[in-house]
Design an enzyme around this catalytic site. Sequence first.
Site, PDB file in Angstrom:
ATOM      1  N   ARG A  88      -3.595 -10.170   4.605  1.00 39.74           N
ATOM      2  CA  ARG A  88      -3.988 -10.233   3.182  1.00 39.74           C
ATOM      3  C   ARG A  88      -2.843  -9.655   2.363  1.00 39.74           C
ATOM      4  NH1 ARG A  88      -6.246  -6.805  -0.562  1.00 39.74           N
ATOM      5  NH2 ARG A  88      -7.768  -7.710  -1.978  1.00 39.74           N
ATOM      6  N   LYS A 140       0.816  -1.216   0.000  1.00 38.54           N
ATOM      7  CA  LYS A 140       0.000   0.000   0.000  1.00 38.54           C
ATOM      8  C   LYS A 140       0.849   1.265   0.000  1.00 38.54           C
ATOM      9  CE  LYS A 140      -4.381  -1.969   1.274  1.00 38.54           C
ATOM     10  NZ  LYS A 140      -5.404  -2.240   2.278  1.00 38.54           N
TER      11      LYS A 140
END
Length: 272
Positions: free
Chosen positions: A247, A208
Amino acid sequence: MTAPTTKDRPLVMGILNVTPDSFSDGGRWFGTDEAVARGGQMIAEGADVVDVGGESTRPGAEPVGVKEELRRVVPVVEALASRVRVSVDTTKEAVAEAAVDAGASLVNDVSATLWPVAARRKVGWVAMHRKGTPATMQADPSYDDVVREVADFLVERAADAARGGVHEVWIDPGIGFGKTVSHNLELLAAISTLVGTGYPVMVGTSRKRFIGVLTAEGEEPDPVEERLPGSLATATWAMQGGARMVRVHDVAPTVQAATLVGRRPGDPEDRP
Ligand code: HH2
């Protein structure tokens, strides 16, 4: 709340984006065959769950119609569900239903609204926190107390789901969804607060933007393909805080990290 795990390590969920526009792997596994092959690779690398998604949630992403999302997701779920636990990453009831028909047993829901499907179909549900929609969420997110707000929201939704008959409810702080870099760090530092709610916690930091921002030397965040070390560090941070599932895009290195988390001298597995 039960969180099925037969492993003595946190679980690793591999990300399979069957999309042309996901932020880190958009277009790479867009065809059904490519996606199924990628899923097989993640299974071989030790993924406990493969999360199949047909709509990008990145800031500014184009919405996808139901028909197109079904076309992307269903054949991939069908091909993988006999080999690994499959979750479906969707905010659409019809897509969640069809994916369950095709063999998915977990609904990964960034809108935190789809628990009635999980209740009806007797599958698990992940409730994720987000503020705003993909179009607006990174505009100027603000909170009085981000940890409190996220925890209160998730507990309320999880309790509704549990009362509604969902037997497996996960909560996820939604790293990067309507959060500044500092909000993300505050949430990672407070994973134990979420763990203390009693619901199993899942966390997604993989590749991210905040990782690239924190490691950049100049104005631009470091690129996606250079974010693996930060992804492993933040996943490990979350697991150390008690997260039971992470995840990730990079399954093999994360399985190794998960295997090491919580190991202590004297464990039966210790070898000279
Ligand atoms: N992050 C993304 C998508 N789905 N689901 C949960 N539960 N938690 C997350 O943190 C999460 C999620 C965004 O990442 P990615 O799937 O790689 O990208 P995109 O949304 O662009 O497809």
